[in-house]
Design an enzyme around this catalytic site. Structure first.
Site, PDB file in Angstrom:
ATOM      1  N   GLU A  60       0.818  -1.213   0.000  1.00 13.59           N
ATOM      2  CA  GLU A  60       0.000   0.000   0.000  1.00 13.59           C
ATOM      3  C   GLU A  60       0.853   1.266   0.000  1.00 13.59           C
ATOM      4  O   GLU A  60       0.529   2.259  -0.665  1.00 13.59           O
ATOM      5  CB  GLU A  60      -0.948  -0.005   1.195  1.00 13.59           C
ATOM      6  CG  GLU A  60      -2.124  -0.948   1.059  1.00 13.59           C
ATOM      7  CD  GLU A  60      -1.752  -2.400   1.306  1.00 13.59           C
ATOM      8  OE1 GLU A  60      -0.627  -2.653   1.799  1.00 13.59           O
ATOM      9  OE2 GLU A  60      -2.573  -3.296   1.004  1.00 13.59           O
ATOM     10  N   HIS A 129     -10.802  -5.653   8.295  1.00 17.83           N
ATOM     11  CA  HIS A 129     -11.657  -5.588   7.107  1.00 17.83           C
ATOM     12  C   HIS A 129     -12.915  -4.754   7.316  1.00 17.83           C
ATOM     13  O   HIS A 129     -13.747  -4.679   6.407  1.00 17.83           O
ATOM     14  CB  HIS A 129     -12.075  -6.997   6.662  1.00 17.83           C
ATOM     15  CG  HIS A 129     -10.961  -7.811   6.104  1.00 17.83           C
ATOM     16  ND1 HIS A 129      -9.949  -8.315   6.884  1.00 17.83           N
ATOM     17  CD2 HIS A 129     -10.693  -8.222   4.833  1.00 17.83           C
ATOM     18  CE1 HIS A 129      -9.115  -9.021   6.121  1.00 17.83           C
ATOM     19  NE2 HIS A 129      -9.544  -8.966   4.879  1.00 17.83           N
TER      20      HIS A 129
END
Length: 676
Positions: A60, A129
């Protein structure tokens, strides 16, 4: 118009952005061949090629770092973080570089970059998540944060984000990817910084964003069965934040409840509650409450229903606000009456679409006795500094805001206990209560309202006093809010106007403004003195790194000046589209203050007013303005023959301190030559 899911709306927005601008690129983990975890990018790589939509390594920080470099090189990258908590390894890049680049380069380097973050719970995801990480981004100055709640907003706000010159963190509510709604692209909803009232009401205001909006609406429908009339405000974007819509709603209802999925401590809901308490205190009939997720790490899937705020928790909080007993059903809301012993002077409508002002100075204090029309405060808007006269006489009992505080139109400024009669003093709209008569006093408005009568007094507008103000011996009325701006422009700016006529035959009248605006933008690159401002304190000419093009547009609400930001980065066609879009929004009354400020050069098309020319005052602190007169059939020498041609009068008003007549004439000739 088709019924689509939110995921499909987002994919359509990305497809339209890719098709409309070859600088747009989409990349991230599995967004190419797989089409993303939630299939938002499905098919884009096949349609546009893997050089426009491609996969990256699982890094990321590297994804965002690559996006920064591409944005600095002129691309418009759109990257996906796959899941909310997956973005944390990239947070150093986001906070230290994405958010700081424009400021670090003093505005020389915009960073058009979108970071898509699927966020929130409700899908049974495991740890990392289902986070709601919006507070981190909203707290980081330099980032814009969007959080759509509906299908049409998902499309529209993502298109706005891709078009924006600043970095945008785009939060997509995961559990609503499959929610369906009507969509008719490429139509747009309101832009950044504009909240939406999803359900009107009179008893309390529910403020929500993203996935919490659906919860708020469901709770509001259930509340109606108990006799409670609840309004729901969808923020749409967290930065910029539409304070005005929230405050106006709370002032109507007197109660506020903020809903979010994220933890409550140090959250967006905390900031909203503080703002409402500070700015609407005198209107509140109960404390501001919050319904949020609990202050714990996100729980396992079997416990997330207990963790997330649902309609029942919202109804319980509404019971605290409104009283546990059901309210008596009624057909219409009953407005709350002000204290009969005091008058509250609220910030009036200051005209020109202005919605807020900063208090610069109080000229009175609590305990002072004031007379009607006495100047009590000086405030500054995006246009000018304005002195406010009070419409009430008596003793000042309270100042509702401090020096340096920004207040919105309709917000209370001070309270006055009557002690003398108001006589024939001025009345300012925005402060007069229903049923109050103005006697023979003046009415100060941004533009005269239909049906408003001022007795025998003057009606003042944002552009100065009407002729009626001169009637009556010895009558004194305050100047309009724009008067000081014009006085300053005339006093402080040695402006000069030059002009010429140009042949515009062959250019459709509807395209003339866009054609000349594009010529102005290219001319400002060659003559940057005309796209500058003067720092009088340091005797310096300040050159911005961009062209923010102001365009004067006449509307039913008066003159508006929408601004096309970063016009120097647009093609002529893109500039024309932007002008059409902004002027249409201006005529619909949809412009926010952010859409009408920070211009560096103005194009003023007064041809539709049926005048040939003018010598306008400059829009401080700008140093130049192009004027376009009406198009006339005139004899003209063309190809060695005198014939009738379409001719327009162009003028250039400029600050003589920034350049001499040679430079100004060269610029005006540049603008006119291509039109001939």
């Amino acid at each position: 118009m088709a019924t689509v899911t939110m995921a499909q709306a987002l994919r359509t927005a990305l497809r339209d952005a890719l098709a409309g601008d070859d600088r747009v690129v989409v990349f991230g983990e599995d967004v190419g061949r797989l089409g993303g975890v939630f299939r938002v990018t499905d098919g884009l790589a096949a349609e546009f090629g893997e050089h426009r939509c491609f996969d990256t390594p699982v890094s990321e920080s590297g994804i965002v770092g690559l996006a920064i470099g591409m944005a600095m090189a002129g691309y418009r990258p759109v990257v996906e973080m796959q899941f909310d908590a997956f973005a944390y390894p990239a947070f150093e890049q986001i906070a230290s570089h994405v958010a700081k680049m424009r400021n670090r380069t003093r505005g020389a380097l915009p960073l058009p970059l979108v970071i898509r973050v699927p966020y929130g719970g409700g899908i049974g995801g495991v740890e990392h998540h289902s986070d709601s990480s919006e507070a981190y981004y909203a707290h980081t100055a330099g980032l814009k944060v969007a959080a759509p709640a509906t299908v049409d907003d998902a499309y529209s706000l993502l298109r706005e984000a891709v078009d924006d010159a600043d970095p945008v963190v785009f939060l997509e509510p995961k559990k609503h990817y499959w929610t369906k709604g009507e969509l008719a692209p490429p139509s747009r909803t309101a832009g950044f910084g504009t909240a939406a009232v999803r359900r009107p009401g009179a008893d309390a205001t529910l403020v929500a964003y993203g996935p919490a909006v659906a919860v708020a609406l469901k709770a509001a429908r259930a509340a109606s069965e108990r006799g409670w009339d609840v309004e729901v405000v969808d923020l749409r974007t967290l930065t910029p934040l539409d304070d005005a819509t929230v405050e106006a709603s709370v002032r109507r209802t007197g109660r506020c409840l903020v809903i979010q999925e994220a933890q409550g401590f140090a959250s967006v809901a905390s900031e909203l509650a503080a703002r409402v308490q500070e700015r609407c205190f005198s209107s509140l009939r109960a404390p501001v409450l919050r319904v949020t997720g609990y202050d714990i790490p996100y729980p396992p899937p079997l416990l997330e229903d207990a963790h997330l705020p649902g309609p029942e928790r919202v109804l319980t909080a509404l019971g605290r606000l409104l009283g546990d007993e059901p309210a008596a059903p009624r057909a219409a809301a009953v407005p709350r009456r002000p204290d009969a012993t005091e008058h509250v002077f609220a910030l009036p409508d200051l005209g020109e679409g202005l919605t807020e002002a900063e208090v610069l100075e109080w000229r009175i204090a609590v305990g002072d006795t004031v007379a009607v029309d006495q100047a009590v405060a000086e405030v500054e808007t995006a246009k000018a500094a304005v002195t406010l006269p009070t419409p009430y006489a008596g003793t000042v009992t309270r100042l509702h805001c401090r020096v340096g505080e920004t207040v919105t139109v309709g917000a209370p400024l001070l309270s006055v206990r009557p002690g003398t009669t108001a006589g024939s003093g001025a009345v300012l709209t925005g402060s007069v209560r229903p049923g109050t008569t103005a006697g023979s006093g003046a009415v100060l408005t941004g533009s005269a309202r239909p049906g408003t009568t001022a007795g025998s007094g003057a009606v003042l507008t944002g552009y100065g006093t009407r002729p009626e103000a001169a009637e009556g011996p010895g009558r004194r009325t305050p100047l309009g809010p724009a008067a000081r701006k014009y006085d300053r422009a005339h006093r402080d700016t040695p402006a000069v106007t030059i002009w010429l006529d140009t042949d515009v035959t062959g250019i459709p009248a509807r395209s003339l403004l866009a054609t000349l605006a594009a010529r102005c933008v290219s001319g400002l690159a060659a003559y940057p003195e005309l796209n500058a401002r003067i720092d009088a304190d340091r005797a310096e000419l300040v050159h911005p790194p961009h062209v923010h093009l102001s365009v004067a547009a006449q509307t039913d609400q008066g003159l508006r000046t929408p601004v096309v930001r970063d016009a120097h980065l647009l093609t002529p066609g893109e500039l024309a589209d932007a002008l059409n879009r902004l002027t249409a929004r201006a005529r619909r009354g949809e412009l926010t203050p952010a859409c009408t400020t920070a211009g560096t050069f103005t194009v003023n098309n007064y041809g539709p007013l049926h005048v040939d020319g003018a010598t306008p005052l400059l829009n401080h602190p700008q140093t130049a303005m192009l004027g376009i007169g009406r198009i006339l059939d005139r004899p003209w020498a063309h190809d060695g023959q005198v014939t009738v041609r379409k001719v327009a009068h162009l003028s250039l008003t400029f600050d003589h301190r920034v350049c001499d007549g040679v430079t100004a004439a060269a610029f005006l000739t540049h603008v006119a030559e291509d039109a001939r």
